[in-house]
Scaffold this motif. Structure first.
Motif, PDB file in Angstrom:
ATOM      1  N   ASP A   1      12.503  -1.240  14.929  1.00 22.57           N
ATOM      2  CA  ASP A   1      13.897  -1.549  14.635  1.00 22.57           C
ATOM      3  C   ASP A   1      14.015  -2.246  13.287  1.00 22.57           C
ATOM      4  OD1 ASP A   1      16.411  -3.584  15.057  1.00 22.57           O
ATOM      5  OD2 ASP A   1      16.679  -1.707  16.153  1.00 22.57           O
ATOM      6  N   ILE A   2      15.231  -2.273  12.752  1.00 20.14           N
ATOM      7  CA  ILE A   2      15.480  -2.872  11.446  1.00 20.14           C
ATOM      8  C   ILE A   2      15.116  -4.354  11.411  1.00 20.14           C
ATOM      9  CG2 ILE A   2      17.866  -3.460  11.983  1.00 20.14           C
ATOM     10  CD1 ILE A   2      16.460  -2.294   8.580  1.00 20.14           C
ATOM     11  N   VAL A   3      15.035  -5.012  12.572  1.00 24.63           N
ATOM     12  CA  VAL A   3      14.665  -6.430  12.585  1.00 24.63           C
ATOM     13  C   VAL A   3      13.258  -6.628  12.028  1.00 24.63           C
ATOM     14  CG1 VAL A   3      16.192  -7.037  14.489  1.00 24.63           C
ATOM     15  CG2 VAL A   3      13.861  -6.285  14.969  1.00 24.63           C
ATOM     16  N   GLU A   4      12.469  -5.552  12.003  1.00 33.02           N
ATOM     17  CA  GLU A   4      11.140  -5.640  11.391  1.00 33.02           C
ATOM     18  C   GLU A   4      11.251  -6.101   9.952  1.00 33.02           C
ATOM     19  OE1 GLU A   4       8.085  -4.409   8.693  1.00 33.02           O
ATOM     20  OE2 GLU A   4      10.018  -3.392   8.827  1.00 33.02           O
ATOM     21  N   ARG A   5      12.289  -5.652   9.264  1.00 32.13           N
ATOM     22  CA  ARG A   5      12.487  -6.007   7.857  1.00 32.13           C
ATOM     23  C   ARG A   5      12.708  -7.508   7.701  1.00 32.13           C
ATOM     24  NH1 ARG A   5      12.120  -6.937   3.501  1.00 32.13           N
ATOM     25  NH2 ARG A   5      12.585  -5.811   1.603  1.00 32.13           N
ATOM     26  N   ASP A   6      13.503  -8.083   8.601  1.00 33.30           N
ATOM     27  CA  ASP A   6      13.808  -9.508   8.522  1.00 33.30           C
ATOM     28  C   ASP A   6      12.577 -10.378   8.743  1.00 33.30           C
ATOM     29  OD1 ASP A   6      16.291  -8.452   8.338  1.00 33.30           O
ATOM     30  OD2 ASP A   6      17.066  -9.267  10.209  1.00 33.30           O
ATOM     31  N   ALA A   7      11.635  -9.863   9.526  1.00 35.81           N
ATOM     32  CA  ALA A   7      10.471 -10.666   9.906  1.00 35.81           C
ATOM     33  C   ALA A   7       9.324 -10.584   8.907  1.00 35.81           C
ATOM     34  CB  ALA A   7       9.977 -10.222  11.284  1.00 35.81           C
ATOM     35  N   ARG A   8       9.447  -9.768   7.881  1.00 36.55           N
ATOM     36  CA  ARG A   8       8.341  -9.582   6.946  1.00 36.55           C
ATOM     37  C   ARG A   8       8.003 -10.851   6.171  1.00 36.55           C
ATOM     38  NH1 ARG A   8       9.352  -3.754   3.971  1.00 36.55           N
ATOM     39  NH2 ARG A   8       9.360  -2.501   5.869  1.00 36.55           N
ATOM     40  N   LYS A   9       6.717 -11.129   6.082  1.00 39.71           N
ATOM     41  CA  LYS A   9       6.235 -12.210   5.229  1.00 39.71           C
ATOM     42  C   LYS A   9       5.747 -11.666   3.892  1.00 39.71           C
ATOM     43  CE  LYS A   9       4.665 -15.116   9.086  1.00 39.71           C
ATOM     44  NZ  LYS A   9       3.476 -15.796   9.683  1.00 39.71           N
ATOM     45  N   ALA A  10       5.383 -10.387   3.886  1.00 40.87           N
ATOM     46  CA  ALA A  10       4.845  -9.751   2.684  1.00 40.87           C
ATOM     47  C   ALA A  10       5.086  -8.248   2.800  1.00 40.87           C
ATOM     48  CB  ALA A  10       3.355 -10.051   2.550  1.00 40.87           C
ATOM     49  N   PRO A  11       5.015  -7.519   1.695  1.00 43.49           N
ATOM     50  CA  PRO A  11       5.286  -6.078   1.739  1.00 43.49           C
ATOM     51  C   PRO A  11       4.222  -5.307   2.512  1.00 43.49           C
ATOM     52  CG  PRO A  11       4.478  -6.724  -0.422  1.00 43.49           C
ATOM     53  CD  PRO A  11       4.743  -7.988   0.323  1.00 43.49           C
ATOM     54  N   PRO A  12       4.563  -4.144   3.049  1.00 43.68           N
ATOM     55  CA  PRO A  12       3.593  -3.325   3.772  1.00 43.68           C
ATOM     56  C   PRO A  12       2.454  -2.863   2.860  1.00 43.68           C
ATOM     57  CG  PRO A  12       5.842  -2.560   4.168  1.00 43.68           C
ATOM     58  CD  PRO A  12       5.908  -3.534   3.049  1.00 43.68           C
ATOM     59  N   LEU A  13       1.275  -2.750   3.441  1.00 40.06           N
ATOM     60  CA  LEU A  13       0.121  -2.230   2.706  1.00 40.06           C
ATOM     61  C   LEU A  13      -0.404  -0.945   3.326  1.00 40.06           C
ATOM     62  CD1 LEU A  13      -1.955  -5.468   1.948  1.00 40.06           C
ATOM     63  CD2 LEU A  13      -0.532  -4.149   0.371  1.00 40.06           C
ATOM     64  N   ASP A  14       0.326  -0.405   4.286  1.00 43.02           N
ATOM     65  CA  ASP A  14      -0.185   0.758   5.015  1.00 43.02           C
ATOM     66  C   ASP A  14      -0.330   1.990   4.131  1.00 43.02           C
ATOM     67  OD1 ASP A  14       2.858   0.421   5.458  1.00 43.02           O
ATOM     68  OD2 ASP A  14       2.526   2.551   5.798  1.00 43.02           O
ATOM     69  N   TYR A  15       0.416   2.065   3.027  1.00 42.67           N
ATOM     70  CA  TYR A  15       0.260   3.200   2.109  1.00 42.67           C
ATOM     71  C   TYR A  15      -0.259   2.725   0.748  1.00 42.67           C
ATOM     72  CZ  TYR A  15       5.126   1.744   1.049  1.00 42.67           C
ATOM     73  OH  TYR A  15       6.271   1.036   0.762  1.00 42.67           O
ATOM     74  N   ALA A  16      -1.074   1.675   0.767  1.00 38.48           N
ATOM     75  CA  ALA A  16      -1.597   1.095  -0.475  1.00 38.48           C
ATOM     76  C   ALA A  16      -2.340   2.115  -1.323  1.00 38.48           C
ATOM     77  CB  ALA A  16      -2.513  -0.088  -0.159  1.00 38.48           C
ATOM     78  N   GLY A  17      -3.063   3.028  -0.682  1.00 37.05           N
ATOM     79  CA  GLY A  17      -3.832   4.022  -1.423  1.00 37.05           C
ATOM     80  C   GLY A  17      -2.975   5.058  -2.118  1.00 37.05           C
ATOM     81  N   ASN A  18      -1.740   5.226  -1.649  1.00 39.09           N
ATOM     82  CA  ASN A  18      -0.787   6.114  -2.310  1.00 39.09           C
ATOM     83  C   ASN A  18      -0.004   5.393  -3.399  1.00 39.09           C
ATOM     84  OD1 ASN A  18      -0.134   7.408   0.921  1.00 39.09           O
ATOM     85  ND2 ASN A  18      -1.171   8.555  -0.690  1.00 39.09           N
ATOM     86  N   LYS A  19      -0.132   4.085  -3.443  1.00 35.38           N
ATOM     87  CA  LYS A  19       0.761   3.265  -4.259  1.00 35.38           C
ATOM     88  C   LYS A  19       0.089   2.616  -5.465  1.00 35.38           C
ATOM     89  CE  LYS A  19       3.748  -0.848  -3.734  1.00 35.38           C
ATOM     90  NZ  LYS A  19       4.319  -1.809  -2.743  1.00 35.38           N
ATOM     91  N   PHE A  20      -1.014   1.932  -5.244  1.00 37.10           N
ATOM     92  CA  PHE A  20      -1.572   1.061  -6.279  1.00 37.10           C
ATOM     93  C   PHE A  20      -2.600   1.746  -7.170  1.00 37.10           C
ATOM     94  CE2 PHE A  20      -0.396  -2.130  -2.977  1.00 37.10           C
ATOM     95  CZ  PHE A  20       0.516  -2.850  -3.735  1.00 37.10           C
TER      96      PHE A  20
END
Length: 229
Positions: free
Chosen positions: A47-66
């Motif tokens: 649910d969108i509440v996941e966004r509110d609870a974030r302490k840091a950005p997602p890293l699940d697609y780090a290999g596609n990103k950095f």
């Protein structure tokens, strides 16, 4: 009182100690990073509440990103990329001049040794669940006059409402972008500009003009300013 000071000193010493890397890097990353970062794409189905609870950005697609080399260096000497944190509403406070960032609520990222940073970066680069979005990107890095790029970035597209294109110039709710070209893969930059929701269903970034030439103008501007850093 002496006992309290001794315990405080001990706690500070422990916090300053470098993280230890285990033989199983995947397990080590999970143990030391998952408390703040999403490491699997399961969060995208929440649910969108996941966004509110974030302490840091997602890293699940780090290999596609950095860019790997940037990641290795940053993990050894982390600097704040998101001036107001991963969820800005949680890090602002009122003042006489309006809302300002409450620095006391922003935690510093732990520093890793060169060995740890290399191992962690190599593992994170294996996380590539959205390779299909990268492969669908047709962007080829080019150039743009910096003056025109800045006008497009700010006046025409309004990116400076959330992002900085130079230190202390621009918005604070999104990540700064004057080092984006150093830290991010060009194909990711173009793909995210064109379709941010496909990368992160809970992103705060609005969808804009996804036409190839419009995306290229923004991406090329980030290239121009990034190469000056």
């Amino acid at each position: 009182m002496k006992q309290f000071l001794a315990l405080s000193a001990l706690a500070l010493s422990a916090a300053a100690m470098p993280l230890t890397a285990s033989a199983d890097t995947a397990a080590d990353v999970q143990q030391q990073c998952a408390a703040c970062h999403a490491l699997t794409h399961d969060y995208a189905t929440q649910d969108i509440v996941e966004r509110d609870a974030r302490k840091a950005p997602p890293l699940d697609y780090a290999g596609n990103k950095f860019n790997r080399d940037w990641l290795v260096g940053w993990l050894q000497n982390p600097t704040r990329i998101r001036p107001a944190g991963a969820f800005p509403p949680a890090h602002v406070k009122p003042s006489a001049d309006g809302d300002v960032i409450d620095e006391s609520t922003l935690e510093a990222h732990v520093k890793l040794s060169e060995e740890q940073a290399t191992a962690f970066a190599d593992y994170l680069m294996t996380l590539q669940p959205l390779t299909q979005l990268i492969e669908a990107t047709t962007y080829e890095p080019g150039t743009i006059a910096e003056r025109m790029g800045k006008m497009n970035f700010g006046k025409f597209k309004g990116c400076d409402a959330c992002h900085q294109d130079s230190p202390k110039s621009g918005g604070l709710s999104g990540p700064e972008l004057y080092t984006a070209w150093q830290r991010l893969q060009p194909a990711f930059i173009a793909s995210y500009i064109a379709d941010p929701v496909s990368w992160d269903p809970h992103t705060m970034m609005p969808e804009g003009d996804a036409k190839a030439d419009a995306v290229a103008k923004l991406a090329n501007y980030l290239k121009v300013i990034g190469e000056k850093q």
